[in-house]
Design a protein around this motif. Structure first.
Motif, PDB file in Angstrom:
ATOM      1  N   LEU A 179      -8.834 -24.327  -1.378  1.00 57.37           N
ATOM      2  CA  LEU A 179      -9.489 -23.417  -2.317  1.00 57.37           C
ATOM      3  C   LEU A 179      -8.561 -23.279  -3.509  1.00 57.37           C
ATOM      4  CD1 LEU A 179     -11.681 -21.290  -3.054  1.00 57.37           C
ATOM      5  CD2 LEU A 179     -10.258 -19.595  -1.859  1.00 57.37           C
ATOM      6  N   THR A 180      -9.065 -23.558  -4.700  1.00 55.99           N
ATOM      7  CA  THR A 180      -8.201 -23.540  -5.879  1.00 55.99           C
ATOM      8  C   THR A 180      -8.749 -22.587  -6.937  1.00 55.99           C
ATOM      9  OG1 THR A 180      -9.365 -25.425  -6.861  1.00 55.99           O
ATOM     10  CG2 THR A 180      -7.442 -25.917  -5.497  1.00 55.99           C
ATOM     11  N   MET A 181      -7.809 -21.971  -7.661  1.00 61.73           N
ATOM     12  CA  MET A 181      -8.113 -21.127  -8.819  1.00 61.73           C
ATOM     13  C   MET A 181      -9.150 -20.059  -8.507  1.00 61.73           C
ATOM     14  SD  MET A 181      -6.097 -22.823 -10.756  1.00 61.73           S
ATOM     15  CE  MET A 181      -5.404 -24.481 -10.897  1.00 61.73           C
ATOM     16  N   GLY A 182      -8.921 -19.281  -7.458  1.00 61.96           N
ATOM     17  CA  GLY A 182      -9.886 -18.267  -7.077  1.00 61.96           C
ATOM     18  C   GLY A 182      -9.306 -16.866  -7.102  1.00 61.96           C
ATOM     19  N   SER A 183     -10.117 -15.913  -6.675  1.00 61.51           N
ATOM     20  CA  SER A 183      -9.710 -14.512  -6.600  1.00 61.51           C
ATOM     21  C   SER A 183      -9.556 -14.112  -5.147  1.00 61.51           C
ATOM     22  CB  SER A 183     -10.749 -13.621  -7.283  1.00 61.51           C
ATOM     23  OG  SER A 183     -11.976 -13.671  -6.565  1.00 61.51           O
ATOM     24  N   ILE A 184      -9.139 -12.872  -4.942  1.00 62.26           N
ATOM     25  CA  ILE A 184      -8.988 -12.369  -3.572  1.00 62.26           C
ATOM     26  C   ILE A 184     -10.342 -12.350  -2.862  1.00 62.26           C
ATOM     27  CG2 ILE A 184      -8.367 -10.348  -2.206  1.00 62.26           C
ATOM     28  CD1 ILE A 184      -6.197  -9.753  -4.170  1.00 62.26           C
ATOM     29  N   SER A 185     -11.404 -12.015  -3.589  1.00 58.47           N
ATOM     30  CA  SER A 185     -12.744 -12.011  -2.981  1.00 58.47           C
ATOM     31  C   SER A 185     -13.134 -13.403  -2.527  1.00 58.47           C
ATOM     32  CB  SER A 185     -13.771 -11.482  -3.988  1.00 58.47           C
ATOM     33  OG  SER A 185     -13.525 -10.134  -4.297  1.00 58.47           O
ATOM     34  N   ASP A 186     -12.835 -14.416  -3.347  1.00 64.30           N
ATOM     35  CA  ASP A 186     -13.124 -15.804  -2.956  1.00 64.30           C
ATOM     36  C   ASP A 186     -12.346 -16.187  -1.705  1.00 64.30           C
ATOM     37  OD1 ASP A 186     -14.741 -16.091  -5.219  1.00 64.30           O
ATOM     38  OD2 ASP A 186     -13.034 -16.705  -6.463  1.00 64.30           O
TER      39      ASP A 186
ATOM     40  N   ILE B  10       1.456 -16.329  -4.776  1.00 63.76           N
ATOM     41  CA  ILE B  10       0.895 -14.992  -4.899  1.00 63.76           C
ATOM     42  C   ILE B  10       0.767 -14.578  -6.361  1.00 63.76           C
ATOM     43  CG2 ILE B  10       3.146 -13.844  -4.743  1.00 63.76           C
ATOM     44  CD1 ILE B  10      -0.195 -12.646  -3.187  1.00 63.76           C
ATOM     45  N   GLN B  11       1.589 -15.162  -7.246  1.00 58.20           N
ATOM     46  CA  GLN B  11       1.506 -14.830  -8.671  1.00 58.20           C
ATOM     47  C   GLN B  11       0.200 -15.285  -9.291  1.00 58.20           C
ATOM     48  OE1 GLN B  11       4.395 -15.952  -7.315  1.00 58.20           O
ATOM     49  NE2 GLN B  11       6.168 -15.186  -8.407  1.00 58.20           N
ATOM     50  N   THR B  12      -0.436 -16.302  -8.678  1.00 61.01           N
ATOM     51  CA  THR B  12      -1.647 -16.871  -9.279  1.00 61.01           C
ATOM     52  C   THR B  12      -2.927 -16.361  -8.640  1.00 61.01           C
ATOM     53  OG1 THR B  12      -1.640 -18.762  -7.756  1.00 61.01           O
ATOM     54  CG2 THR B  12      -0.367 -18.975  -9.796  1.00 61.01           C
ATOM     55  N   LEU B  13      -2.818 -15.551  -7.588  1.00 60.92           N
ATOM     56  CA  LEU B  13      -4.020 -15.032  -6.932  1.00 60.92           C
ATOM     57  C   LEU B  13      -4.634 -13.951  -7.813  1.00 60.92           C
ATOM     58  CD1 LEU B  13      -5.731 -15.273  -4.387  1.00 60.92           C
ATOM     59  CD2 LEU B  13      -4.334 -13.487  -3.346  1.00 60.92           C
ATOM     60  N   GLN B  14      -5.837 -14.215  -8.296  1.00 65.71           N
ATOM     61  CA  GLN B  14      -6.448 -13.339  -9.287  1.00 65.71           C
ATOM     62  C   GLN B  14      -6.948 -12.053  -8.638  1.00 65.71           C
ATOM     63  OE1 GLN B  14      -9.488 -15.563 -11.310  1.00 65.71           O
ATOM     64  NE2 GLN B  14      -8.119 -17.277 -11.768  1.00 65.71           N
ATOM     65  N   PRO B  15      -6.666 -10.900  -9.256  1.00 68.89           N
ATOM     66  CA  PRO B  15      -7.143  -9.624  -8.697  1.00 68.89           C
ATOM     67  C   PRO B  15      -8.620  -9.428  -8.961  1.00 68.89           C
ATOM     68  CG  PRO B  15      -6.002  -9.245 -10.766  1.00 68.89           C
ATOM     69  CD  PRO B  15      -5.868 -10.720 -10.469  1.00 68.89           C
ATOM     70  N   ASP B  16      -9.258  -8.645  -8.098  1.00 68.35           N
ATOM     71  CA  ASP B  16     -10.666  -8.322  -8.303  1.00 68.35           C
ATOM     72  C   ASP B  16     -10.816  -7.196  -9.325  1.00 68.35           C
ATOM     73  OD1 ASP B  16     -11.577 -10.202  -6.458  1.00 68.35           O
ATOM     74  OD2 ASP B  16     -11.214  -8.844  -4.796  1.00 68.35           O
ATOM     75  N   LYS B  17      -9.804  -6.332  -9.378  1.00 69.49           N
ATOM     76  CA  LYS B  17      -9.866  -5.211 -10.318  1.00 69.49           C
ATOM     77  C   LYS B  17      -9.635  -5.710 -11.739  1.00 69.49           C
ATOM     78  CE  LYS B  17      -8.394  -1.591  -7.105  1.00 69.49           C
ATOM     79  NZ  LYS B  17      -7.424  -0.497  -6.867  1.00 69.49           N
ATOM     80  N   HIS B  18     -10.577  -5.430 -12.634  1.00 67.45           N
ATOM     81  CA  HIS B  18     -10.460  -5.924 -13.996  1.00 67.45           C
ATOM     82  C   HIS B  18      -9.272  -5.321 -14.731  1.00 67.45           C
ATOM     83  CE1 HIS B  18     -12.498  -2.054 -14.591  1.00 67.45           C
ATOM     84  NE2 HIS B  18     -12.029  -2.092 -15.819  1.00 67.45           N
ATOM     85  N   SER B  19      -8.775  -4.182 -14.255  1.00 69.56           N
ATOM     86  CA  SER B  19      -7.686  -3.498 -14.945  1.00 69.56           C
ATOM     87  C   SER B  19      -6.326  -4.119 -14.653  1.00 69.56           C
ATOM     88  CB  SER B  19      -7.661  -2.016 -14.565  1.00 69.56           C
ATOM     89  OG  SER B  19      -7.453  -1.876 -13.176  1.00 69.56           O
ATOM     90  N   LEU B  20      -6.255  -5.005 -13.657  1.00 68.47           N
ATOM     91  CA  LEU B  20      -4.979  -5.609 -13.294  1.00 68.47           C
ATOM     92  C   LEU B  20      -4.858  -6.995 -13.907  1.00 68.47           C
ATOM     93  CD1 LEU B  20      -4.726  -4.631  -9.522  1.00 68.47           C
ATOM     94  CD2 LEU B  20      -3.641  -3.530 -11.469  1.00 68.47           C
ATOM     95  N   VAL B  21      -3.682  -7.292 -14.417  1.00 69.53           N
ATOM     96  CA  VAL B  21      -3.423  -8.584 -15.035  1.00 69.53           C
ATOM     97  C   VAL B  21      -2.829  -9.507 -13.986  1.00 69.53           C
ATOM     98  CG1 VAL B  21      -2.156  -9.798 -16.849  1.00 69.53           C
ATOM     99  CG2 VAL B  21      -3.049  -7.491 -17.260  1.00 69.53           C
ATOM    100  N   SER B  22      -3.392 -10.703 -13.826  1.00 73.48           N
ATOM    101  CA  SER B  22      -2.901 -11.660 -12.839  1.00 73.48           C
ATOM    102  C   SER B  22      -1.445 -12.006 -13.107  1.00 73.48           C
ATOM    103  CB  SER B  22      -3.746 -12.933 -12.892  1.00 73.48           C
ATOM    104  OG  SER B  22      -3.287 -13.864 -11.942  1.00 73.48           O
TER     105      SER B  22
ATOM    106  N   SER C 195       1.070  -9.855 -12.812  1.00 67.42           N
ATOM    107  CA  SER C 195       1.870  -8.662 -13.063  1.00 67.42           C
ATOM    108  C   SER C 195       2.356  -8.059 -11.751  1.00 67.42           C
ATOM    109  CB  SER C 195       1.048  -7.621 -13.839  1.00 67.42           C
ATOM    110  OG  SER C 195      -0.002  -7.119 -13.032  1.00 67.42           O
ATOM    111  N   ILE C 196       3.309  -7.133 -11.851  1.00 63.80           N
ATOM    112  CA  ILE C 196       3.858  -6.505 -10.653  1.00 63.80           C
ATOM    113  C   ILE C 196       2.768  -5.767  -9.872  1.00 63.80           C
ATOM    114  CG2 ILE C 196       5.515  -4.825  -9.791  1.00 63.80           C
ATOM    115  CD1 ILE C 196       6.797  -7.334 -10.891  1.00 63.80           C
ATOM    116  N   SER C 197       1.951  -4.991 -10.568  1.00 64.42           N
ATOM    117  CA  SER C 197       0.886  -4.240  -9.898  1.00 64.42           C
ATOM    118  C   SER C 197      -0.108  -5.176  -9.233  1.00 64.42           C
ATOM    119  CB  SER C 197       0.163  -3.339 -10.913  1.00 64.42           C
ATOM    120  OG  SER C 197       1.014  -2.352 -11.408  1.00 64.42           O
ATOM    121  N   SER C 198      -0.430  -6.277  -9.911  1.00 65.32           N
ATOM    122  CA  SER C 198      -1.377  -7.238  -9.357  1.00 65.32           C
ATOM    123  C   SER C 198      -0.848  -7.856  -8.070  1.00 65.32           C
ATOM    124  CB  SER C 198      -1.656  -8.332 -10.395  1.00 65.32           C
ATOM    125  OG  SER C 198      -2.379  -9.396  -9.815  1.00 65.32           O
ATOM    126  N   MET C 199       0.430  -8.258  -8.058  1.00 66.43           N
ATOM    127  CA  MET C 199       0.999  -8.894  -6.868  1.00 66.43           C
ATOM    128  C   MET C 199       1.087  -7.917  -5.700  1.00 66.43           C
ATOM    129  SD  MET C 199       3.917 -11.512  -8.268  1.00 66.43           S
ATOM    130  CE  MET C 199       4.768 -10.282  -9.248  1.00 66.43           C
TER     131      MET C 199
END
Length: 451
Positions: free
Chosen positions: A143-150, A168-180, A182-186
């Motif tokens: 599975l490539t270039m996906g989000s946590i939901s994927d 883990i740095q590249t796992l995209q967050p589902d929350k739109h307010s978090l930047v992939s 970033s510390i909060s996102s990870m």
């Protein structure tokens, strides 16, 4: 609903309601990004939890999963504990993806199913690496270039026994307010992954890159969350790779796995002591041998020192690689005070060969030996092993695991030992020569005779 705006530094995680061009905490420029949060009414409270007596909890005996990659299993404390979350950190390009893809191929041979998420490489790139490693399994799903939901959706459909997240740095967050990235996102992504893994009884490997300041996936924000933390290290000009356990809830820490990298992947080094000593030259001044404990395994390590007259009067250099710089300075001060050797006139360079490191005080006497040997140009016999802690008054103190250290040294052909006086009578083996020392005066008098 009231909207609140926060700004977060993607480098260190500092948050502020005000935007700064330069982060006040880590001093990085243009690292603040906007986070949007909504103030909502608190939801219903979760069901109450009840305390349970320890005697009423059934004991579970979990069988570790052996991968067959011996050094990998050793670093984990004997194998993979099912349903655990394991963080593997290291600099980009050191071989973390190669290691876990190789482990994936081995695990599928035992009938396990692997879900491999990559946010850095395409499926074709991973397939190309798998071909190079001779891995061709229908039980590895990419599975490539996906989000946590994927990731969650794919895991629920495939029901794998193992999930690999690269990284883990590249796992995209589902929350739109978090930047992939970033510390909060990870932190949020890792907590989601851990909760999902524990509920569904899935073992997860998480790759975290070392950042430019030497921190793992940010300033060590993830280490306390996972079960096991492994560091994968190695010089890019060398084929040697070291996997070190820094945290392990299921086994000993500081265990070491040693690998050699080749075009066909990573292979376990069966005899690391021999590997580190095979390039050792004849007896030279400024060298000594110390059996360093790495977890429960002793590895014979060569210590090299270079003491030269300093061109910087009054400000000599003190540089140590693989050894604590402050402890080296302490040992130099003990030498100056007790043995009256004027090290203040000399630059001192200390190196632990092979990319190894010594983190225990039992290596003090061997380090002190290398320093004095280089300063006085004394050749220490190449078949001698030195063990002992050095105190501030010059006394030589006992070291732990002395029997294991001696056995490993004897196995490698060493017959002479310099040991603390309190440990000069080990039970076995008998056919070795032991020199006991109570303090550094005894030690200096002995090596002075080798001149």
């Amino acid at each position: 609903m009231k909207k609140k705006v926060l700004f977060e530094c993607i480098e260190c995680g500092y948050q502020s309601p005000k935007y700064y061009g330069k982060c006040p905490h880590c001093q990085n420029w243009n690292s603040m990004v906007e986070l949007s949060t909504d103030d909502t009414e608190p939801g219903e409270s979760s069901p109450e939890r009840q305390a349970v007596s320890l005697t009423r909890i059934e004991e579970s005996r979990t069988e570790r999963i052996q991968t067959g990659l011996d050094e990998f299993d050793r670093a984990l404390g004997g194998g993979i504990v099912p349903d655990s979350v394991i963080l593997i950190g290291g600099e980009p390009g050191v071989g973390k993806s190669t290691l876990l893809l190789e482990v994936s191929g081995i695990l599928t041979q035992a009938g396990n199913k692997i879900l491999y998420y990559s946010g850095e490489e395409s499926a074709h790139q991973i397939k190309s690496r798998a071909n190079r490693l001779n891995i061709n399994s229908s039980d590895i799903f990419l599975l490539t270039m996906g989000s946590i939901s994927d990731l969650k959706k794919a895991a629920l459909e495939l029901k794998p026994q193992f999930i690999i997240i690269d990284s883990i740095q590249t796992l995209q967050p589902d929350k739109h307010s978090l930047v992939s990235g970033s510390i909060s996102s990870m932190k949020w992504a890792t907590s989601e992954v851990i909760e999902f893994a524990k509920k569904n009884e899935i073992t997860v490997f998480v790759i975290g890159h070392i950042t430019k300041d030497g921190s793992l996936a940010g300033p060590k924000t993830l280490e306390h969350m996972v079960d096991v933390v492994l560091y994968f290290q190695g010089e890019f000009k060398s084929d040697l790779r070291i996997l070190r356990a820094e945290k392990n809830r299921f086994g000993p820490v500081n265990e070491l796995g040693i690998f050699q990298m080749s075009g066909q992947g990573l292979s376990s080094v069966k005899d690391p002591s021999q590997l580190f000593l095979e390039q050792r030259s004849n007896a030279e001044s400024g060298t000594s041998i110390f059996p360093a404990m790495n977890g429960l395994r002793p590895i014979l390590t060569e210590i090299q020192a270079l003491v030269t007259e300093t061109p910087f009067t009054g400000n000599p250099r003190r540089i140590a690689v693989g050894f604590d710089n402050y402890r080296m300075s302490m040992l130099i001060s003990v030498i100056e005070k007790k043995l009256k050797l004027p090290f203040y006139k000399s630059d001192v360079f200390l190196n632990i060969t092979g990319g190894m490191s010594i983190r225990e005080t039992a290596g003090d006497l061997a380090v002190l030996s290398a320093l004095i040997s280089s300063y006085k140009n004394i050749n220490i016999p190449r078949d001698i092993v030195i063990i002992g802690e050095v105190g501030l008054t010059g006394e030589v103190r006992s070291a732990g695991y002395i029997d294991n250290r001696i056995k490993e040294a004897v196995r490698q052909g060493f017959k002479q030992f310099i040991l603390p006086a309190s440990q000069a009578n080990p039970p076995q083996p008998k056919n070795i020569s032991i020199i006991s020392v109570e303090n550094i005066f005894d030690f200096y008098n002995h090596i002075g005779q080798k001149r």
